[in-house]
Design a protein around this motif. Structure first.
Motif, PDB file in Angstrom:
ATOM      1  N   ARG A 186       9.292   6.183 -43.846  1.00 48.13           N
ATOM      2  CA  ARG A 186       8.272   6.732 -43.310  1.00 48.13           C
ATOM      3  C   ARG A 186       8.039   8.141 -43.641  1.00 48.13           C
ATOM      4  O   ARG A 186       8.809   8.752 -44.001  1.00 48.13           O
ATOM      5  N   GLU A 187       6.542   8.432 -43.840  1.00 48.17           N
ATOM      6  CA  GLU A 187       6.096   9.731 -44.361  1.00 48.17           C
ATOM      7  C   GLU A 187       5.382  10.289 -43.252  1.00 48.17           C
ATOM      8  O   GLU A 187       4.438   9.990 -42.451  1.00 48.17           O
ATOM      9  N   PHE A 188       5.882  11.553 -43.043  1.00 46.83           N
ATOM     10  CA  PHE A 188       5.497  12.500 -41.790  1.00 46.83           C
ATOM     11  C   PHE A 188       4.717  13.634 -42.559  1.00 46.83           C
ATOM     12  O   PHE A 188       5.307  14.221 -43.563  1.00 46.83           O
ATOM     13  N   GLU A 220      12.668   7.643 -35.999  1.00 47.54           N
ATOM     14  CA  GLU A 220      11.926   8.221 -35.275  1.00 47.54           C
ATOM     15  C   GLU A 220      12.697   9.482 -34.577  1.00 47.54           C
ATOM     16  O   GLU A 220      12.419  10.482 -34.560  1.00 47.54           O
ATOM     17  N   LEU A 234       4.775   9.007 -33.485  1.00 48.96           N
ATOM     18  CA  LEU A 234       4.994  10.064 -33.929  1.00 48.96           C
ATOM     19  C   LEU A 234       4.469  10.837 -35.024  1.00 48.96           C
ATOM     20  O   LEU A 234       4.037  11.831 -35.269  1.00 48.96           O
ATOM     21  N   GLN A 235       4.425   9.644 -36.136  1.00 48.79           N
ATOM     22  CA  GLN A 235       3.286  10.202 -37.198  1.00 48.79           C
ATOM     23  C   GLN A 235       2.259  10.589 -36.649  1.00 48.79           C
ATOM     24  O   GLN A 235       1.559  11.738 -37.457  1.00 48.79           O
ATOM     25  N   ARG A 293      14.226  -3.800 -39.821  1.00 48.00           N
ATOM     26  CA  ARG A 293      12.943  -2.864 -39.346  1.00 48.00           C
ATOM     27  C   ARG A 293      12.803  -2.115 -38.179  1.00 48.00           C
ATOM     28  O   ARG A 293      12.585  -0.924 -38.003  1.00 48.00           O
ATOM     29  N   ILE A 294      13.432  -2.656 -36.833  1.00 50.71           N
ATOM     30  CA  ILE A 294      13.344  -2.029 -35.589  1.00 50.71           C
ATOM     31  C   ILE A 294      14.562  -0.955 -35.507  1.00 50.71           C
ATOM     32  O   ILE A 294      14.196   0.149 -35.198  1.00 50.71           O
ATOM     33  N   GLY A 327       6.790   3.310 -31.666  1.00 50.12           N
ATOM     34  CA  GLY A 327       7.168   4.584 -31.341  1.00 50.12           C
ATOM     35  C   GLY A 327       7.049   5.486 -32.673  1.00 50.12           C
ATOM     36  O   GLY A 327       6.685   6.622 -32.546  1.00 50.12           O
ATOM     37  N   VAL A 328       7.549   4.998 -34.030  1.00 49.46           N
ATOM     38  CA  VAL A 328       7.403   5.761 -34.993  1.00 49.46           C
ATOM     39  C   VAL A 328       5.894   6.069 -35.655  1.00 49.46           C
ATOM     40  O   VAL A 328       5.519   7.014 -36.114  1.00 49.46           O
ATOM     41  N   ASP A 329       5.000   5.169 -35.367  1.00 50.18           N
ATOM     42  CA  ASP A 329       3.579   5.036 -35.568  1.00 50.18           C
ATOM     43  C   ASP A 329       3.045   6.229 -34.740  1.00 50.18           C
ATOM     44  O   ASP A 329       2.232   7.120 -34.984  1.00 50.18           O
ATOM     45  N   GLY A 355       9.049  -2.325 -30.897  1.00 48.88           N
ATOM     46  CA  GLY A 355      10.355  -1.778 -31.359  1.00 48.88           C
ATOM     47  C   GLY A 355       9.666  -0.774 -32.546  1.00 48.88           C
ATOM     48  O   GLY A 355      10.517   0.304 -32.889  1.00 48.88           O
ATOM     49  N   THR A 356       8.876  -0.772 -33.183  1.00 47.90           N
ATOM     50  CA  THR A 356       8.259  -0.106 -34.198  1.00 47.90           C
ATOM     51  C   THR A 356       7.010   0.960 -34.005  1.00 47.90           C
ATOM     52  O   THR A 356       6.647   1.675 -34.881  1.00 47.90           O
ATOM     53  N   SER A 373      13.199   1.707 -37.830  1.00 49.47           N
ATOM     54  CA  SER A 373      12.158   2.643 -37.600  1.00 49.47           C
ATOM     55  C   SER A 373      12.865   3.579 -36.282  1.00 49.47           C
ATOM     56  O   SER A 373      12.084   4.670 -36.107  1.00 49.47           O
ATOM     57  N   GLN A 374      13.508   3.012 -35.305  1.00 49.78           N
ATOM     58  CA  GLN A 374      14.205   3.847 -34.270  1.00 49.78           C
ATOM     59  C   GLN A 374      15.185   4.900 -34.693  1.00 49.78           C
ATOM     60  O   GLN A 374      14.885   6.264 -34.360  1.00 49.78           O
TER      61      GLN A 374
END
Lengths: 155, 190
Positions: A141-143, A39, B62-63, A31-32, B58-60, B55-56, A35-36
């Motif tokens: 992830r959805e952007f 990102e 960013l969204q 997961r980490i 950052g992506v939140d 760890g997770t 996610s990174q």
């Protein structure tokens, strides 16, 4: 006999907790890392899309080919193209060179664009879904964002 | 002979008491051990959960930042459609961006928040609108007095908008905000 059962149950409980913790660590590592990686990939792709959208005089979205073109002058001669290669790799085609826009351990699950317009301006709404496949878990992830084409005001 | 038997009986009783006392101590030791293990395990799990959240997170963020940017850009599109669609400033009144037939509007919230679901994450976007006042001569932006000072006027062609995106993040709710002036650059008075 009761004592043996009591100690045995405590041992089993501790063993279960340890196994659970090991599994959790494995999933969490995915997961980490996912996610990174997402990102980093999203910043690369979305910022590039944003930049050229702001620079754009006009846009053209081909739904079938999943191809987005921004025209960088009012004649439509200079342009930048974003497209999917092999259905899940996002590429940029600019100045006659093609580059992948996201890291190799990411794939694109969905790339959609909506063209918006008013009497005086144009804009694009961009949807980009990224997926990271870890060894135990998949992270996605959805952007989405909207950008007004600044040079579209010139028309 | 009798003395020897009494001695044997007494020593058996002492051994029984000693065995029971040792068993009791062992149980207490195990319970203390389990308690210490539980505290340590709880601490490790909490630390690990925090590490996971960090760890997770950052992506939140960013969204959320792209949704925030979208709010700003969609407000521009509302201005580009028709300046009359940009509401007048109303302190405390919350607004939301709403799409109807591919066109965007800024509408009063009235209890119906703009919730944007992105996979497992859920973001709430809110807009605030404030009036803008200027100094009569310098035309510099000043804070609006109530009532307006004689040397101030209400600029009907400028509004101060604030877009906020909220989501469930690290240790509860997180938010990002952007404030910007929206100017009616298509005003016929200019």
């Amino acid at each position: 006999m009761i004592e043996v059962l009591f100690y045995l149950s405590i041992m089993v409980l501790i063993l279960l907790l340890v196994v659970q913790a090991v599994l959790l660590v494995g999933e969490s590592r995915d997961r980490i890392a996912g996610s990174q990686t997402i990102e980093r990939g999203a910043v690369l792709a979305m910022d590039r899309l944003n930049y050229f959208a702001r620079e754009g005089y006009g846009s053209d979205w081909e739904e079938g080919d999943k191809e987005l073109v921004f025209y960088l002058d009012d004649q439509g001669e200079s342009k930048v193209r974003f497209y999917l290669e092999d259905d899940d790799r996002l590429y940029i085609d600019y100045l006659e060179e093609q580059h992948p826009l996201i890291p190799s351990d990411l794939t694109v699950d969905s790339f959609e664009v909506e063209e918006l317009s008013t009497d005086v301006s144009r804009a694009v709404r961009i949807y980009l879904d990224l997926v990271y496949q870890g060894s135990q878990e998949q992270v996605s992830r959805e952007f989405q964002t909207t950008v007004v084409l600044r040079n579209s005001y010139v028309e | 002979m009798n003395n020897a038997i009494d001695h044997l009986k007494n020593s058996t009783t002492v051994a029984k008491h000693s065995y029971n006392r040792e068993a009791g101590w062992l149980l207490v030791e195990v319970l203390i051990g389990v308690a210490i293990f539980s505290v340590v395990a709880a601490f490790l799990l909490a630390s690990f959960y925090s590490y996971l959240e960090y760890g997770t997170a950052g992506v939140d963020r960013l969204q959320a930042s792209y949704l925030l940017q979208e709010g700003v850009e969609q407000s521009r599109l509302v201005r580009d459609r028709d300046w009359e669609l940009v509401p007048e400033g109303d302190e405390g009144q919350q607004f939301r961006l709403k799409e109807q037939d591919g066109k965007w509007d800024i509408q009063e919230l009235d209890g119906e928040e703009e919730v944007i679901e992105k996979g497992a994450a859920e973001f709430v976007r809110t807009v605030w609108v404030e009036d803008v006042c200027r100094h009569n001569e310098s035309k510099e932006i000043v804070s609006c007095s109530e009532p307006l000072e004689p040397n101030e006027f209400l600029d009907q062609d400028t509004r101060l908008l604030t877009v906020e995106v909220e989501w469930d993040g690290l240790w509860g709710g997180s938010e990002q905000q952007a404030s910007f002036y929206l100017h009616n650059m298509f005003s016929e008075e200019e």
